[in-house]
Design a protein around this motif. Structure first.
Motif: not given
Length: 94
Positions: A70-94
Motif C-alpha cells: 500500500l502506498p503511504a501517500v494516498n490522499y489529497p494535499p490538505e490531508e497531507l498537511e494535517r499528517d505532516i503536522e501530526s508527525i512533527r508533534w509526535q517527533m517533539q514528544q519523543e
C-alpha cells in the motif's frame, strides 16, 4: 470512550494458527494493523489516524504499509498537511 471488537476464531483453526506461531496477542496485533491498513487504503482514516489505530509510530507504519503493497501517500494535499503536522508533534514528544 473506546470501541472494542471481539473476533471469534473457529476452534477448527486454532491448532493451525498455533502451529504457525500465532498467539491470541499476536493475532490481535495483526488484526489491528490489518484493520488500520484497510481503513487507510479506503480513505476512512488518515495516515496518522491509521498509525494510531495500529498502535505504531507513523515512521514504522509507513514501511508496514509498503510491506503489504500500500502506498503511504494516498490522499489529497490538505490531508497531507494535517499528517505532516501530526508527525512533527509526535517527533517533539519523543
Amino acid at each position: 470512550m473506546s470501541l472494542s471488537l471481539n473476533v471469534q476464531i473457529p476452534e477448527s483453526l486454532q491448532q493451525a494458527l498455533e502451529l504457525a506461531g500465532y498467539s491470541a496477542e499476536s493475532l490481535g496485533v495483526e488484526a489491528r494493523r490489518a484493520l488500520a491498513a484497510s481503513l487507510y487504503a479506503r480513505r476512512v482514516l488518515t495516515l496518522a489516524q491509521a498509525a494510531h489505530l495500529a498502535e505504531m509510530p507513523i515512521r514504522e507504519f509507513i514501511p508496514f504499509l509498503a510491506s503489504i503493497g500500500l502506498p503511504a501517500v494516498n490522499y489529497p494535499p490538505e490531508e497531507l498537511e494535517r499528517d505532516i503536522e501530526s508527525i512533527r508533534w509526535q517527533m517533539q514528544q519523543e
